[in-house]
Design a protein around this motif. Structure first.
Motif, PDB file in Angstrom:
ATOM      1  N   ALA A 116      -2.299  -3.339 -20.577  1.00  0.00           N
ATOM      2  CA  ALA A 116      -2.126  -2.834 -19.212  1.00  0.00           C
ATOM      3  C   ALA A 116      -3.387  -3.052 -18.393  1.00  0.00           C
ATOM      4  CB  ALA A 116      -1.755  -1.351 -19.238  1.00  0.00           C
ATOM      5  N   THR A 117      -4.534  -2.790 -19.001  1.00  0.00           N
ATOM      6  CA  THR A 117      -5.803  -2.955 -18.284  1.00  0.00           C
ATOM      7  C   THR A 117      -6.058  -4.418 -17.951  1.00  0.00           C
ATOM      8  OG1 THR A 117      -6.673  -1.042 -19.486  1.00  0.00           O
ATOM      9  CG2 THR A 117      -8.275  -2.438 -18.377  1.00  0.00           C
ATOM     10  N   VAL A 118      -5.787  -5.304 -18.897  1.00  0.00           N
ATOM     11  CA  VAL A 118      -5.990  -6.737 -18.658  1.00  0.00           C
ATOM     12  C   VAL A 118      -5.064  -7.239 -17.555  1.00  0.00           C
ATOM     13  CG1 VAL A 118      -5.695  -9.042 -19.680  1.00  0.00           C
ATOM     14  CG2 VAL A 118      -6.933  -7.266 -20.922  1.00  0.00           C
ATOM     15  N   LEU A 119      -3.789  -6.841 -17.596  1.00  0.00           N
ATOM     16  CA  LEU A 119      -2.853  -7.279 -16.553  1.00  0.00           C
ATOM     17  C   LEU A 119      -3.267  -6.756 -15.181  1.00  0.00           C
ATOM     18  CD1 LEU A 119       0.567  -6.993 -18.408  1.00  0.00           C
ATOM     19  CD2 LEU A 119      -0.607  -9.079 -17.670  1.00  0.00           C
ATOM     20  N   TYR A 120      -3.712  -5.515 -15.130  1.00  0.00           N
ATOM     21  CA  TYR A 120      -4.155  -4.931 -13.865  1.00  0.00           C
ATOM     22  C   TYR A 120      -5.372  -5.688 -13.321  1.00  0.00           C
ATOM     23  CZ  TYR A 120      -5.857  -1.606 -10.439  1.00  0.00           C
ATOM     24  OH  TYR A 120      -6.294  -1.038  -9.276  1.00  0.00           O
ATOM     25  N   PRO A 163       1.452  -2.944  -6.754  1.00  0.00           N
ATOM     26  CA  PRO A 163       2.126  -1.682  -7.116  1.00  0.00           C
ATOM     27  C   PRO A 163       2.620  -1.674  -8.567  1.00  0.00           C
ATOM     28  CG  PRO A 163       2.794  -2.340  -4.926  1.00  0.00           C
ATOM     29  CD  PRO A 163       2.002  -3.495  -5.504  1.00  0.00           C
ATOM     30  N   PHE A 164       3.168  -2.795  -9.049  1.00  0.00           N
ATOM     31  CA  PHE A 164       3.622  -2.853 -10.438  1.00  0.00           C
ATOM     32  C   PHE A 164       2.465  -2.706 -11.414  1.00  0.00           C
ATOM     33  CE2 PHE A 164       4.049  -5.505 -14.240  1.00  0.00           C
ATOM     34  CZ  PHE A 164       5.015  -4.767 -14.907  1.00  0.00           C
ATOM     35  N   SER A 165       1.389  -3.486 -11.204  1.00  0.00           N
ATOM     36  CA  SER A 165       0.267  -3.420 -12.146  1.00  0.00           C
ATOM     37  C   SER A 165      -0.421  -2.060 -12.085  1.00  0.00           C
ATOM     38  CB  SER A 165      -0.728  -4.560 -11.905  1.00  0.00           C
ATOM     39  OG  SER A 165      -1.359  -4.465 -10.663  1.00  0.00           O
ATOM     40  N   THR A 166      -0.373  -1.396 -10.928  1.00  0.00           N
ATOM     41  CA  THR A 166      -0.947  -0.052 -10.798  1.00  0.00           C
ATOM     42  C   THR A 166      -0.122   0.960 -11.590  1.00  0.00           C
ATOM     43  OG1 THR A 166      -1.816  -0.601  -8.613  1.00  0.00           O
ATOM     44  CG2 THR A 166      -1.634   1.737  -9.153  1.00  0.00           C
ATOM     45  N   VAL A 167       1.202   0.884 -11.492  1.00  0.00           N
ATOM     46  CA  VAL A 167       2.080   1.774 -12.263  1.00  0.00           C
ATOM     47  C   VAL A 167       1.860   1.535 -13.751  1.00  0.00           C
ATOM     48  CG1 VAL A 167       4.493   2.239 -12.875  1.00  0.00           C
ATOM     49  CG2 VAL A 167       3.828   2.060 -10.475  1.00  0.00           C
ATOM     50  N   LEU A 168       1.790   0.273 -14.147  1.00  0.00           N
ATOM     51  CA  LEU A 168       1.554  -0.062 -15.545  1.00  0.00           C
ATOM     52  C   LEU A 168       0.230   0.529 -16.027  1.00  0.00           C
ATOM     53  CD1 LEU A 168       2.861  -1.835 -17.802  1.00  0.00           C
ATOM     54  CD2 LEU A 168       1.316  -3.651 -17.049  1.00  0.00           C
ATOM     55  N   MET A 169      -0.808   0.379 -15.227  1.00  0.00           N
ATOM     56  CA  MET A 169      -2.126   0.905 -15.577  1.00  0.00           C
ATOM     57  C   MET A 169      -2.104   2.426 -15.648  1.00  0.00           C
ATOM     58  SD  MET A 169      -5.180  -0.155 -16.259  1.00  0.00           S
ATOM     59  CE  MET A 169      -5.679   1.198 -17.271  1.00  0.00           C
ATOM     60  N   LEU A 209      -7.997   3.153  -6.737  1.00  0.00           N
ATOM     61  CA  LEU A 209      -8.631   1.847  -6.847  1.00  0.00           C
ATOM     62  C   LEU A 209      -7.778   0.769  -6.180  1.00  0.00           C
ATOM     63  CD1 LEU A 209     -10.962   0.174  -8.015  1.00  0.00           C
ATOM     64  CD2 LEU A 209      -9.666   0.028 -10.142  1.00  0.00           C
ATOM     65  N   SER A 210      -6.481   0.796  -6.435  1.00  0.00           N
ATOM     66  CA  SER A 210      -5.579  -0.197  -5.845  1.00  0.00           C
ATOM     67  C   SER A 210      -5.516  -0.064  -4.330  1.00  0.00           C
ATOM     68  CB  SER A 210      -4.173  -0.057  -6.432  1.00  0.00           C
ATOM     69  OG  SER A 210      -4.198  -0.305  -7.805  1.00  0.00           O
ATOM     70  N   PHE A 211      -5.432   1.163  -3.846  1.00  0.00           N
ATOM     71  CA  PHE A 211      -5.393   1.369  -2.400  1.00  0.00           C
ATOM     72  C   PHE A 211      -6.692   0.855  -1.773  1.00  0.00           C
ATOM     73  CE2 PHE A 211      -5.549   3.469   1.652  1.00  0.00           C
ATOM     74  CZ  PHE A 211      -4.230   3.452   2.071  1.00  0.00           C
ATOM     75  N   MET A 215       0.828  -1.206   0.000  1.00  0.00           N
ATOM     76  CA  MET A 215       0.000   0.000   0.000  1.00  0.00           C
ATOM     77  C   MET A 215       0.865   1.260   0.000  1.00  0.00           C
ATOM     78  SD  MET A 215      -3.036  -1.327   2.515  1.00  0.00           S
ATOM     79  CE  MET A 215      -4.203   0.011   2.295  1.00  0.00           C
ATOM     80  N   THR A 216       2.026   1.195   0.625  1.00  0.00           N
ATOM     81  CA  THR A 216       2.937   2.337   0.644  1.00  0.00           C
ATOM     82  C   THR A 216       3.601   2.531  -0.719  1.00  0.00           C
ATOM     83  OG1 THR A 216       3.355   1.994   2.995  1.00  0.00           O
ATOM     84  CG2 THR A 216       4.954   3.334   1.796  1.00  0.00           C
ATOM     85  N   LEU A 217       3.987   1.440  -1.356  1.00  0.00           N
ATOM     86  CA  LEU A 217       4.656   1.532  -2.660  1.00  0.00           C
ATOM     87  C   LEU A 217       3.752   2.115  -3.744  1.00  0.00           C
ATOM     88  CD1 LEU A 217       6.650  -1.826  -2.801  1.00  0.00           C
ATOM     89  CD2 LEU A 217       7.549   0.482  -2.435  1.00  0.00           C
ATOM     90  N   LEU A 218       2.447   1.995  -3.576  1.00  0.00           N
ATOM     91  CA  LEU A 218       1.519   2.518  -4.583  1.00  0.00           C
ATOM     92  C   LEU A 218       1.752   3.989  -4.879  1.00  0.00           C
ATOM     93  CD1 LEU A 218      -1.882   0.922  -3.501  1.00  0.00           C
ATOM     94  CD2 LEU A 218      -0.527   0.362  -5.523  1.00  0.00           C
TER      95      LEU A 218
END
Length: 196
Positions: free
Chosen positions: A113-117, A98-104, A57-59, A19-22
């Protein structure tokens, strides 16, 4: 058998770090800060907007997932090997958020990107559902039903997001808004379900 409290401690730590890395991808470029006027600062903040929805959304998903985990109670103090292994698999996907959020955030209009997220979030929901079935001697209270319905709804919204990403990739994340209705579905089920 594994002590459940040790697994819970590892889970708490991984959720806290993830959650912090986001937030690390939400930053104003250094060149904006040097001699920036009000207008350039506002433009730089506006440029962050594509990254803001995936971040929020990720948080939210991680926060709600963590809260649900701590509310899912077991009468036992230990868990079996299947539960422990699935927990590690679950935490693997939590660490990927955090990775999929950065990608998105960086490739908002790209279907890949959307599919991976959505697949990342969907894997978390699916494995959490499996974990609920493996929890030894669970307390099957109102939260239990709420969590199961919420996980199925999250999984459905992930599948819808993936499908929409090929049609309207820049707007597909809005399918996650379906999760707002999770509580309403549970109340409707309780109202329609026969007592007993």
């Amino acid at each position: 058998m594994y002590p459940k409290n040790r697994l819970d401690a590892l889970t708490d730590g991984i959720f806290a770090v993830a959650m912090t890395l986001l937030v690390l991808d939400l930053h104003i470029p250094e060149e904006t800060a040097v001699g920036a006027d009000e207008a350039s600062l506002l433009r730089a903040l506006a440029a962050l907007s594509p990254k803001l929805l995936p971040y929020l959304l990720s948080f939210y998903v991680l926060g709600v997932s963590w809260l649900s985990l701590i509310k899912a109670r077991s009468r036992g103090e230990t868990v079996g090997e299947p539960y422990a292994k699935w927990s590690l698999f679950y935490l693997l996907f939590v660490t990927l958020v955090p990775f999929s959020t950065v990608l998105m955030g960086r490739f908002t209009s790209h279907a890949t990107a959307t599919v991976l997220y959505a697949a990342n979030i969907g894997a978390i929901a699916l494995i959490a559902f499996v974990l609920m079935s493996l929890l030894p001697d669970p307390v099957r209270d109102a939260h239990w039903l709420d969590r199961r319905v919420s996980l199925l709804l999250l999984l459905a919204s992930c599948l819808l997001t993936m499908a929409l990403s090929f049609v309207v990739p820049g707007q597909a994340l809005w399918a996650f808004a379906l999760n707002v209705g999770g509580g309403l579905l549970v109340r409707l089920y309780r109202w329609l379900a026969p007592a007993g």
